[in-house]
Design a protein around this motif. Structure first.
Motif, mmCIF file in Angstrom:
data_model
loop_
_atom_site.group_PDB
_atom_site.id
_atom_site.type_symbol
_atom_site.label_atom_id
_atom_site.label_comp_id
_atom_site.label_asym_id
_atom_site.label_seq_id
_atom_site.Cartn_x
_atom_site.Cartn_y
_atom_site.Cartn_z
ATOM 1 N N VAL A 123 5.012 22.959 4.044
ATOM 2 C CA VAL A 123 5.450 21.683 3.379
ATOM 3 C C VAL A 123 5.232 20.372 4.236
ATOM 4 O O VAL A 123 5.760 20.455 5.434
ATOM 5 N N GLU A 124 4.432 19.365 3.695
ATOM 6 C CA GLU A 124 4.316 18.178 4.559
ATOM 7 C C GLU A 124 4.972 17.263 3.765
ATOM 8 O O GLU A 124 5.601 17.385 2.697
ATOM 9 N N GLY A 125 5.059 15.910 4.394
ATOM 10 C CA GLY A 125 5.679 14.801 3.572
ATOM 11 C C GLY A 125 7.296 14.761 3.938
ATOM 12 O O GLY A 125 7.903 14.117 3.298
ATOM 13 N N ARG A 126 7.694 15.461 4.941
ATOM 14 C CA ARG A 126 9.270 15.405 5.110
ATOM 15 C C ARG A 126 9.401 14.511 6.382
ATOM 16 O O ARG A 126 10.741 14.411 6.880
ATOM 17 N N ARG A 127 8.573 13.585 6.937
ATOM 18 C CA ARG A 127 8.729 12.558 7.698
ATOM 19 C C ARG A 127 8.475 11.192 7.143
ATOM 20 O O ARG A 127 8.313 10.247 7.973
ATOM 21 N N GLN A 128 8.760 11.223 5.776
ATOM 22 C CA GLN A 128 8.760 9.631 5.482
ATOM 23 C C GLN A 128 9.913 8.758 5.899
ATOM 24 O O GLN A 128 9.470 7.489 6.113
ATOM 25 N N THR A 129 10.767 9.368 6.151
ATOM 26 C CA THR A 129 11.758 8.440 6.643
ATOM 27 C C THR A 129 11.693 7.714 8.020
ATOM 28 O O THR A 129 11.673 6.631 8.210
ATOM 29 N N VAL A 156 9.734 -2.109 3.235
ATOM 30 C CA VAL A 156 9.487 -0.526 2.805
ATOM 31 C C VAL A 156 10.032 -0.193 1.402
ATOM 32 O O VAL A 156 11.195 -0.855 1.092
ATOM 33 N N THR A 157 9.630 0.369 0.643
ATOM 34 C CA THR A 157 9.975 0.724 -0.758
ATOM 35 C C THR A 157 9.783 2.018 -0.772
ATOM 36 O O THR A 157 8.800 2.932 -0.414
ATOM 37 N N PHE A 158 10.762 2.812 -1.521
ATOM 38 C CA PHE A 158 10.737 4.524 -1.530
ATOM 39 C C PHE A 158 10.803 4.553 -3.076
ATOM 40 O O PHE A 158 11.584 4.155 -3.881
ATOM 41 N N ALA A 159 10.018 5.526 -3.623
ATOM 42 C CA ALA A 159 10.132 6.231 -4.958
ATOM 43 C C ALA A 159 10.659 7.691 -4.574
ATOM 44 O O ALA A 159 10.911 8.113 -3.292
ATOM 45 N N TRP A 160 11.026 8.469 -5.534
ATOM 46 C CA TRP A 160 11.259 9.837 -5.761
ATOM 47 C C TRP A 160 10.938 10.742 -6.670
ATOM 48 O O TRP A 160 11.605 10.652 -7.825
ATOM 49 N N TYR A 176 6.716 4.649 0.284
ATOM 50 C CA TYR A 176 6.956 5.978 0.738
ATOM 51 C C TYR A 176 7.708 6.661 -0.666
ATOM 52 O O TYR A 176 7.926 6.329 -1.562
ATOM 53 N N ASP A 177 7.852 7.893 -0.422
ATOM 54 C CA ASP A 177 8.304 9.033 -1.307
ATOM 55 C C ASP A 177 8.991 10.154 -0.715
ATOM 56 O O ASP A 177 8.681 10.537 0.182
ATOM 57 N N PHE A 178 10.212 10.404 -1.283
ATOM 58 C CA PHE A 178 11.035 11.551 -0.850
ATOM 59 C C PHE A 178 10.547 13.093 -1.717
ATOM 60 O O PHE A 178 11.181 13.844 -1.788
ATOM 61 N N MET A 179 9.565 12.780 -2.251
ATOM 62 C CA MET A 179 9.123 13.794 -3.010
ATOM 63 C C MET A 179 9.148 15.426 -2.453
ATOM 64 O O MET A 179 9.626 16.378 -3.270
ATOM 65 N N ASN A 180 9.014 15.474 -1.259
ATOM 66 C CA ASN A 180 9.171 16.991 -0.764
ATOM 67 C C ASN A 180 10.458 17.180 -0.056
ATOM 68 O O ASN A 180 10.450 18.157 0.390
ATOM 69 N N TYR A 181 11.214 16.189 0.018
ATOM 70 C CA TYR A 181 12.596 16.486 0.551
ATOM 71 C C TYR A 181 13.332 17.484 -0.085
ATOM 72 O O TYR A 181 13.326 17.537 -1.299
ATOM 73 N N GLN A 183 0.974 -1.193 -0.012
ATOM 74 C CA GLN A 183 0.006 -0.125 0.031
ATOM 75 C C GLN A 183 0.913 1.288 0.060
ATOM 76 O O GLN A 183 1.796 1.261 0.862
ATOM 77 N N ALA A 184 0.792 2.150 -0.923
ATOM 78 C CA ALA A 184 1.439 3.264 -1.013
ATOM 79 C C ALA A 184 0.768 4.379 -0.028
ATOM 80 O O ALA A 184 -0.316 4.417 0.284
ATOM 81 N N ASP A 185 1.648 5.098 0.940
ATOM 82 C CA ASP A 185 1.548 5.981 1.657
ATOM 83 C C ASP A 185 1.095 7.349 1.226
ATOM 84 O O ASP A 185 1.232 7.446 -0.162
ATOM 85 N N LEU A 186 0.255 7.995 1.622
ATOM 86 C CA LEU A 186 -0.111 9.432 1.259
ATOM 87 C C LEU A 186 1.038 10.358 1.747
ATOM 88 O O LEU A 186 1.141 11.151 2.927
ATOM 89 N N THR A 187 1.790 10.484 0.558
ATOM 90 C CA THR A 187 3.120 10.990 1.082
ATOM 91 C C THR A 187 3.155 12.698 1.249
ATOM 92 O O THR A 187 4.171 13.180 2.029
#
Length: 416
Positions: free
Chosen positions: A143-149, A162-166, A131-136, A103-107
């Motif tokens: 900006v949200e989404g910087r707690r994915q790690t 866990v899997t990560f996209a970017w 997970y996704d590093f989109m907003n790093y 399941q993909a998280d709402l990143t």
């Protein structure tokens, strides 16, 4: 993937007939047709793209299907950590027998827990979270989404994978005051969402003298910090960078697959970037917790068996209409892309293939990964909600999938 998928959005079912036809040898035996463009065959077969006499060419062995040899038993990183080797061995052991529930998280919305939404509907948790590093790299307070790690470390602590996209935003803006305006699209109808950034090329290689080359390294180094934090926490990452590279018929949606103006093949530029990222993360940064998941979605964009552990494909089949097909043609295309057999994953999806149809068709996706909901409340049936509600997957289908003996949920994972 983008911020939201809708039923009317771009169709991502890249059927095998489309991509394979663009990767087959043309009528002229001295050329190869890739993404509706003809390229000369190289005089020397190096197994991929090359430059001869100042012109781009493609190897005969790379143009067309090649029988797959036996798969490798260890990750492509020869220094992969003990845990990463154990995870890879486990993935190989279940491939062809069972499917891992993902399941993909709402990143970009920290308060929404997609794993909890799955658990509320099925009584079980996904074994794999995306997970996704989109907003790093963004700096604005909103900006949200910087707690994915941190979220990934917490899920791994429960025994999950866990899997990560970017979604890699414009590298040229990373260290500038305009960083919060950085985008990743190469072509969207809304031009404000686009970036002009292009992979720098010169003489058939990455242009190391270009400012863009340093911008690329800055971006890789930024994410290396997060991957190192995951490594230090003992987390193996199924790493899926440069996703959906080929876009539609070789016209990339993101800058790492964009149409070029310098005559270089888009596929070749992307391959060089993949291989550079592999080298920088593995050898310069010493990251040995990564299992490399390729998601280029077109055989002409494949970077090589020595830098890919798993082949994956994203499928948003608007024509499925709750038939929950196994998606066999796309599975076969992905399976036949490498020279050596690699596990094949369904790295993003809307409809979940029926586990019984997967077994019957022998379309053994290593995992599925339902895309996330929109940022509205749970339980709402909407094309923006890929899990919650019943627009794509009915409650009965979700229950069947998550309780199927061939589907691996969190409670069925071993402790690595």
């Amino acid at each position: 993937m983008t911020y939201q998928r809708t039923a009317g959005s771009r169709l991502l079912v890249l059927i095998a007939a489309l991509t394979l036809s663009t990767h087959s040898q043309g009528a002229d035996p001295a050329t190869c047709s890739v993404n509706q463009q003809s390229w000369p065959l190289c005089g020397t077969d190096n197994g991929g793209w090359s430059v001869e006499n100042g012109s781009y060419c493609i190897a005969r062995s790379f143009c067309g299907s090649i029988p797959a040899a036996a798969s490798r038993s260890t990750p492509v990183d020869p220094s992969a950590s003990t845990k990463t080797r154990a995870v890879f061995s486990y993935l190989r052991s279940v491939w062809g027998k069972q499917v891992i529930a993902g399941q993909a998280d709402l990143t970009w919305k920290d308060a929404i827990d997609m794993a909890e939404r799955v658990r509320a509907d099925t009584g079980k948790s996904p074994a794999l979270m995306g997970y996704d590093f989109m907003n790093y790299g963004l700096t604005a307070n909103w900006v949200e989404g910087r707690r994915q790690t941190e979220e990934a470390i917490a899920f791994a602590g429960k025994g999950g994978l866990v899997t990560f996209a970017w979604h890699w935003r414009d590298p040229a803006l990373l260290k500038t005051p305009q960083v919060n305006n950085a985008n990743f699209y190469a072509r969207e109808s809304d031009a404000s969402k686009n970036t002009n950034f292009m992979i720098p090329m010169a003489n058939g290689a990455l242009d190391k003298n270009s400012p863009a080359y340093q911008h690329i390294n800055d971006g890789i180094d930024l994410i290396a910090v997060e991957l190192k934090r995951l490594s230090d926490a003992g987390v193996t990452v199924l790493w899926r960078p440069l996703h959906e590279a080929s876009g539609y018929k070789g016209d990339g949606w993101f800058w790492w697959g964009r149409t070029r103006t310098d005559g270089a093949p888009q596929a070749y530029a992307n391959i060089l970037l993949w291989r550079h990222m592999f080298d920088r993360l593995v050898h310069k940064h010493g990251l040995h917790n990564l299992i490399w998941v390729w998601n280029g979605q077109d055989p002409a964009w494949y970077p090589g068996d020595d830098v890919v552990d798993i082949v994956s494909h994203d499928i948003y089949d608007n024509a499925d209409n709750k038939a929950y097909r196994s998606q066999l043609p796309t599975y076969q295309q992905a399976l036949n892309t490498p020279k050596k057999r690699k596990p094949v994953a369904l790295s993003e999806n809307s409809y979940i293939p029926d586990p019984d149809k997967i077994a019957a068709d022998k379309a053994w996706w290593l995992w599925f990964m339902v895309w996330n909901d929109g940022d509205g409340p749970a339980g709402v049936t909407s094309p923006n909600n890929f899990w919650t509600g019943e627009y794509y997957n009915t409650n009965a289908h979700k229950q069947k999938v998550y309780n199927h003996p061939n589907v691996i949920t969190l409670d069925r994972l071993p402790r690595f």
